[in-house]
Design a protein around this motif. Structure first.
Motif, mmCIF file in Angstrom:
data_model
loop_
_atom_site.group_PDB
_atom_site.id
_atom_site.type_symbol
_atom_site.label_atom_id
_atom_site.label_comp_id
_atom_site.label_asym_id
_atom_site.label_seq_id
_atom_site.Cartn_x
_atom_site.Cartn_y
_atom_site.Cartn_z
ATOM 1 N N GLY A 1 -33.700 3.438 -37.150
ATOM 2 C CA GLY A 1 -34.689 2.938 -35.905
ATOM 3 C C GLY A 1 -36.217 4.024 -35.745
ATOM 4 O O GLY A 1 -37.560 3.518 -36.850
ATOM 5 N N GLU A 2 -35.605 5.187 -35.944
ATOM 6 C CA GLU A 2 -37.340 5.632 -36.213
ATOM 7 C C GLU A 2 -37.741 6.472 -37.485
ATOM 8 O O GLU A 2 -38.575 6.486 -37.842
ATOM 9 C CB GLU A 2 -36.389 6.964 -35.358
ATOM 10 C CG GLU A 2 -38.626 8.334 -35.563
ATOM 11 C CD GLU A 2 -37.001 9.835 -34.126
ATOM 12 O OE1 GLU A 2 -38.329 10.373 -34.523
ATOM 13 O OE2 GLU A 2 -36.046 9.361 -33.885
ATOM 14 N N ALA A 3 -36.590 6.064 -38.646
ATOM 15 C CA ALA A 3 -36.553 6.842 -40.271
ATOM 16 C C ALA A 3 -37.833 5.275 -40.627
ATOM 17 O O ALA A 3 -38.739 5.335 -41.122
ATOM 18 C CB ALA A 3 -35.987 7.327 -40.450
ATOM 19 N N ILE A 4 -36.968 4.083 -39.897
ATOM 20 C CA ILE A 4 -38.171 2.498 -40.743
ATOM 21 C C ILE A 4 -39.580 3.198 -40.256
ATOM 22 O O ILE A 4 -40.263 3.191 -41.039
ATOM 23 C CB ILE A 4 -37.039 1.770 -40.229
ATOM 24 C CG1 ILE A 4 -35.934 1.283 -41.161
ATOM 25 C CG2 ILE A 4 -38.227 0.285 -40.709
ATOM 26 C CD1 ILE A 4 -34.912 0.914 -40.544
ATOM 27 N N ALA A 5 -40.127 2.993 -39.018
ATOM 28 C CA ALA A 5 -40.424 2.959 -37.996
ATOM 29 C C ALA A 5 -41.820 4.059 -39.012
ATOM 30 O O ALA A 5 -43.105 3.803 -39.226
ATOM 31 C CB ALA A 5 -40.787 3.353 -36.769
ATOM 32 N N LEU A 6 -41.142 5.402 -39.088
ATOM 33 C CA LEU A 6 -42.276 6.568 -39.809
ATOM 34 C C LEU A 6 -42.138 6.199 -41.153
ATOM 35 O O LEU A 6 -43.407 6.237 -41.747
ATOM 36 C CB LEU A 6 -41.493 7.655 -39.281
ATOM 37 C CG LEU A 6 -40.830 8.769 -38.226
ATOM 38 C CD1 LEU A 6 -40.044 9.753 -38.430
ATOM 39 C CD2 LEU A 6 -42.771 9.372 -37.446
ATOM 40 N N GLY A 7 -41.563 5.204 -41.672
ATOM 41 C CA GLY A 7 -41.900 5.435 -43.593
ATOM 42 C C GLY A 7 -42.940 4.509 -43.483
ATOM 43 O O GLY A 7 -43.382 3.920 -43.942
ATOM 44 N N PHE A 8 -42.959 3.043 -42.562
ATOM 45 C CA PHE A 8 -43.740 2.099 -42.272
ATOM 46 C C PHE A 8 -44.923 2.496 -42.032
ATOM 47 O O PHE A 8 -46.187 2.123 -42.628
ATOM 48 C CB PHE A 8 -43.826 0.721 -40.893
ATOM 49 C CG PHE A 8 -44.313 -0.159 -41.249
ATOM 50 C CD1 PHE A 8 -44.749 -0.940 -41.866
ATOM 51 C CD2 PHE A 8 -45.684 0.407 -40.108
ATOM 52 C CE1 PHE A 8 -45.625 -1.445 -41.762
ATOM 53 C CE2 PHE A 8 -46.831 -1.036 -39.888
ATOM 54 C CZ PHE A 8 -46.294 -2.407 -40.813
ATOM 55 N N VAL B 1 -37.817 9.337 -45.161
ATOM 56 C CA VAL B 1 -38.958 8.621 -44.592
ATOM 57 C C VAL B 1 -39.810 8.325 -45.530
ATOM 58 O O VAL B 1 -40.420 6.970 -45.323
ATOM 59 C CB VAL B 1 -39.534 8.875 -43.401
ATOM 60 C CG1 VAL B 1 -40.808 8.860 -43.571
ATOM 61 C CG2 VAL B 1 -38.720 9.756 -42.212
ATOM 62 N N ILE B 2 -39.950 9.533 -46.488
ATOM 63 C CA ILE B 2 -40.076 9.287 -47.362
ATOM 64 C C ILE B 2 -39.783 7.893 -48.643
ATOM 65 O O ILE B 2 -40.563 7.268 -49.313
ATOM 66 C CB ILE B 2 -41.193 9.554 -48.601
ATOM 67 C CG1 ILE B 2 -42.253 11.358 -47.129
ATOM 68 C CG2 ILE B 2 -42.174 9.996 -49.793
ATOM 69 C CD1 ILE B 2 -43.266 10.610 -46.941
ATOM 70 N N GLN B 3 -38.891 7.968 -48.638
ATOM 71 C CA GLN B 3 -38.227 7.084 -49.540
ATOM 72 C C GLN B 3 -37.880 4.999 -49.092
ATOM 73 O O GLN B 3 -38.159 4.648 -49.679
ATOM 74 C CB GLN B 3 -36.802 7.205 -50.016
ATOM 75 C CG GLN B 3 -36.582 8.290 -50.383
ATOM 76 C CD GLN B 3 -34.935 9.296 -50.862
ATOM 77 O OE1 GLN B 3 -34.004 8.806 -49.929
ATOM 78 N NE2 GLN B 3 -35.137 9.459 -52.251
ATOM 79 N N ILE B 4 -38.074 5.162 -47.415
ATOM 80 C CA ILE B 4 -37.860 3.947 -46.801
ATOM 81 C C ILE B 4 -39.475 3.754 -47.160
ATOM 82 O O ILE B 4 -39.458 2.090 -47.166
ATOM 83 C CB ILE B 4 -37.833 4.049 -45.313
ATOM 84 C CG1 ILE B 4 -36.516 4.361 -45.452
ATOM 85 C CG2 ILE B 4 -38.473 3.018 -44.239
ATOM 86 C CD1 ILE B 4 -35.883 4.736 -44.090
ATOM 87 N N SER B 5 -40.650 4.238 -46.864
ATOM 88 C CA SER B 5 -42.049 4.358 -47.100
ATOM 89 C C SER B 5 -42.322 3.044 -48.510
ATOM 90 O O SER B 5 -42.984 2.523 -48.676
ATOM 91 C CB SER B 5 -43.117 5.125 -46.382
ATOM 92 O OG SER B 5 -43.210 5.476 -48.500
ATOM 93 N N ALA B 6 -41.038 4.145 -49.703
ATOM 94 C CA ALA B 6 -41.712 3.384 -51.049
ATOM 95 C C ALA B 6 -41.447 1.636 -51.166
ATOM 96 O O ALA B 6 -41.477 0.829 -51.593
ATOM 97 C CB ALA B 6 -40.886 4.512 -51.755
ATOM 98 N N GLY B 7 -39.819 1.833 -50.131
ATOM 99 C CA GLY B 7 -38.810 0.318 -50.497
ATOM 100 C C GLY B 7 -40.864 -0.704 -49.948
ATOM 101 O O GLY B 7 -40.584 -1.486 -49.458
#
Length: 525
Positions: A32-39, A361-367
């Motif tokens: 959950g935290e990783a997705i929010a940080l990625g966003f 986190v950066i890979q989630i932001s790429a998504g």
């Protein structure tokens, strides 16, 4: 008589890995935290992704609809490149986005007489875009060859902590014109954004409900939400109704025309603007921008490694990352993003601000970049955030990255007159020479290099517009020619040499090994 201070009271021992991070490169927050940080990283990357097309597309003859498509394409390719870099390149948590280093050769292409003579604006936009694509495709070969042939690894053996300090620091300091000068275009919410972001991320970081540092970790999202709402209130209340058109463009939240022009769903695809056109002069000028991107990314990877609590990337890994970045510029040319790619400095700084250097986190932001580039309306909503809001955050994050560069001084002897000379001169010329080129260009409407060979002009003007590139040339030349024989310890080489080779430090395997056991096929040197 006062007692003399002890040595350990006035000395901080050098540390290979930056301390105080909550999550390093290969440790991950909860999903959950990783997705929010990625966003949050995705939102920050929108500044550059929207600013570059907003500047270039009108010059090319494009409409608001064309601008939206270019923004979507840039974000789509940005997501792909970021994912490839974090998976197969340096494997550092670095966002690969659009680069300002390509502006001079691109503007030169826009003003090419054969393209400027096209009467129909839409046809001129398409023809210019295809010319830019062709130049990017050819120029990308520079990074691909330097990277995969390991030539850049060989070049990097001339680097030292003394030589890299001005380069990394000027990656941040050299972007000063994207900071407060842009905030000043709309001080009504630019300055409140700057104050609020510093307050949330630094002064209130001890506020931790349920042991979660929410204000520190998500300061960017929270402050943007508050200030964006405030800016929208100013817009709908008519605060800018009687202001000049330029002020309204910078300050109003309804002047970007992104949401109304964006399609609901649109998937960018290669050659969507037509077949690229190739001209030698355009390609040579673009090669200078590719070299500048290479230098700036080299410094940014060093900063990213430090803020991810990783060891400095070995020469082989750095070269591998540059090779993949060349592939990224090739993709930019194939898809038509209107610019090349580099490491986004602001996202490197955000890792320091949040104290989270996780690769995931950066890979989630790429998504998020890929997802919202396809869902046009939703992506356009976030992309309509006024530029002064982003610029206020840049004031903090660019400075953060610059200070990471300065932290490399701990591995050198700064009581050495030689080192003081090299660092000082490289810093000064790295700021002064590009400033001369900027002032000359603003006054004369062309760069100091103004011969009949446009490609030569573009090459020189592009290189000397870049502060990190000038600093690299000055610092590395002086560092390798001035009293070299007896200065290895003062330069920090005993420490630096451990990280040149992949097997020089046991931690390198943990941070930089390829996934899926691919090191069997591509053994590191």
């Amino acid at each position: 008589m006062a007692e003399a201070p002890k040595a350990d009271e006035i000395t901080h021992l050098p540390t290979d890995q930056l301390q105080g991070l909550e999550y390093c490169i290969d440790s991950n927050p909860s999903w959950g935290e990783a997705i929010a940080l990625g966003f949050q990283h995705y939102i920050l990357s929108l500044g550059t992704a929207v600013m570059i097309p907003s500047f270039l597309v009108p010059l090319m003859g494009g409409t608001s609809g064309d601008k939206v498509r270019v923004v979507q394409t840039l974000l789509f390719v940005q997501g792909i490149n970021t994912f490839l870099q974090t998976l197969f390149g340096t494997r550092l948590p670095a966002v690969i986005g659009g680069s300002w280093a390509f502006m001079i050769p691109i503007i030169s292409i826009i003003h090419d007489p054969s393209l400027a003579a096209i009467g129909d604006d839409h046809m001129r936009f398409l023809a210019t875009m295809r010319a830019i694509q062709g130049a990017l495709i050819v120029a990308s070969s520079v990074q691909i060859i330097l990277g995969y042939s390991q030539l850049w690894a060989i070049c990097s053996r001339f680097f030292s902590p003394v030589g890299m300090v001005p380069v990394i620091a000027l990656i941040g300091f050299g972007l000063f014109d994207r900071g407060f000068p842009v905030v000043g275009r709309c001080v009504e919410f630019g300055i409140p954004m700057l104050i609020l972001f510093i307050t949330f991320s630094q002064y209130l970081k001890q506020f931790q409900p349920k042991q979660m540092p929410i204000l520190e970790r998500f300061a960017l999202l929270l402050t943007i939400a508050v200030i964006w709402a405030y800016a929208h209130l100013l817009t709908i209340s008519g605060a800018y109704k009687h202001h000049p058109e330029q002020t309204q463009l910078h300050c109003r939240t309804d002047k970007a025309y992104l949401i109304s022009s964006a399609p609901w769903i649109k998937i960018p695809y290669p050659l969507q603007w037509g077949a690229p056109t190739f001209e030698a002069g355009h390609a040579f000028g673009m090669m200078a921008a590719v070299l500048v991107s290479l230098v700036e990314s080299t410094g940014a990877y060093q900063a990213s490694a430090r803020l991810a609590s990783a060891t400095p990337p070995p020469a082989h890994i750095l070269s591998r990352g540059i090779g993949w970045q060349g592939i990224g510029i090739l993709l930019s040319g194939l898809f038509g993003t209107a610019t090349g790619s580099t490491v986004l400095v602001e996202n490197v700084g955000l890792m320091g601000s949040t104290r989270v250097g996780s690769r995931r986190v950066i890979q989630i932001s790429a998504g998020f970049m890929i997802f919202f580039s396809i869902l046009g309306k939703f992506g356009a909503l976030f992309a309509s955030i006024p530029f002064p809001i982003f610029a206020a955050v840049y004031c903090v994050l660019f400075g953060f990255v610059a200070s990471v560069g300065l932290s490399f001084l701990q591995f050198t002897n700064m009581n050495s007159m030689r080192n003081l000379f090299i660092v000082g001169v490289a810093f000064f010329l790295g700021l002064s020479i590009p400033e001369y080129f900027r002032e000359y260009t603003a006054a004369a409407l062309h760069g100091p290099s103004h011969t009949k060979a446009e490609w030569f002009n573009d090459f020189l003007n592009t290189v000397f517009f870049s502060s990190p590139t000038v600093a690299l040339m000055v610092a590395v030349f002086l560092d390798n020619t001035l009293e070299l024989k007896d200065s290895a310890k003062d330069r920090g080489m005993p420490w630096w040499a451990n990280f040149r080779a992949f097997k020089g430090d046991s931690r390198n395997e943990e941070f930089y090994t390829l996934p899926f056991n691919l090191n069997r096929f591509f053994p590191p040197s």
